[in-house]
Design an enzyme around this catalytic site. Sequence first.
Site, PDB file in Angstrom:
ATOM      1  N   THR A 169      64.008  -0.086  14.136  1.00  0.00           N
ATOM      2  CA  THR A 169      63.215  -1.268  14.451  1.00  0.00           C
ATOM      3  C   THR A 169      63.029  -1.367  15.964  1.00  0.00           C
ATOM      4  OG1 THR A 169      64.048  -2.418  12.499  1.00  0.00           O
ATOM      5  CG2 THR A 169      63.098  -3.788  14.235  1.00  0.00           C
ATOM      6  N   GLU A 251      75.650  -8.078  13.936  1.00  0.00           N
ATOM      7  CA  GLU A 251      74.403  -7.748  13.252  1.00  0.00           C
ATOM      8  C   GLU A 251      74.360  -8.355  11.855  1.00  0.00           C
ATOM      9  OE1 GLU A 251      72.272  -3.694  11.485  1.00  0.00           O
ATOM     10  OE2 GLU A 251      73.479  -3.590  13.322  1.00  0.00           O
TER      11      GLU A 251
END
Length: 386
Positions: A169, A251
Amino acid sequence: MTTSALDQPTIYDTPEHRALREQVLRFVAREVEPHAAAWEEQGFVPREVLKRMGQAGLFGLMYESAYGGAEADAMTNLVFAEALSQSTFAGFIITVLVHTDMASPHLHHAGNAAQKDKYLRQVIAGETICAVGITEPGAGSDVAGIRTTAKRDAATGDWVLNGTKMFITNGVHADLYFIAAKSGPGKREVSMFIVEKGTPGFSVGRALKKTGWLSSDTAELVLDNVRIPAANLLGEEGKGFYSVMKNFQTERIALAAMAVGHCQQALRLTLDYVRQRQAFGGPLWNQQVIRQRLSMLDAKTQAARQFMYHCAWRVTQGHDIVQDVSMLKALTGELVNEVVHTCQQFHGGMGYIRETAIERLWRDARILAIGGGATEVMLEEVAKRY
């Protein structure tokens, strides 16, 4: 029925948390929701939007004040992620959270003074956007299985990186990449490296087309004899595996916030819809099965939210949270798919029309049971700690 994540304050809330929520919600309403459909078409979030977030002080909540950060704790960071996740455009959300919670923390935690002085101010200001390169075609959650190599040139002291990274990403449009590579023969002998965009041999192999998260750019990265100076080793040589494992907890809490946000928004959209949609002689809300199913899903969502905040609180207390966060990631990744699937079902045919918010949430939710640690991997992390 409570259908907004912000309707119910947590027991951990402070006036500062509430102010931050309102700031982020205003930004999303003003800068994101009116424009994000166009970003879905172009496949990335415009850089000027990210810069405005940085200028607003939203990209350095946990980082040192010397570099422009706020030195806030994990609880404050979760408040930010949760408020951000009130957007119905997950591609925008993940673009930001990769920068703030998944990539730049490697620099914050492991960077030395020279590295932070060189990069961190621009990262916090939104002038330098980050990505993290761990996943490979043959290694996702199994970090020890990566095959990208880093070999030291004895003559110059430089590191030479070779390999391929996948599903990255911000991979196309990032400026700064934190790359994991095998730097020795040991199974977990992994090191992290800082690689700047434009470094010879470092390229985007291809931009990847996805089912969801359409306004986030995702790429395959190729490292072909990428030579970087010794000063770009991030943290201790051979200790990158443990750095990655540590950062996974931040995360996964951020991904849980995304999941909870999707649940709340799907329930809100569906409650509005079934109260207005006429069928069988009245609004769909008159059907007992629909009322009860939505009520149960809301209860599950509120419970997951409180568990999420408890995990963040435990971080602030210095506890080992791997088992808790693994539970949270597994729970919320599965829950969001249950909630969004049911809510889409209750929209009937309209739930299958592209560009409706519920259809977009349905597409975007699927990855949350896969990315950042698949449900099955998370449950194994839980089970081996009993």
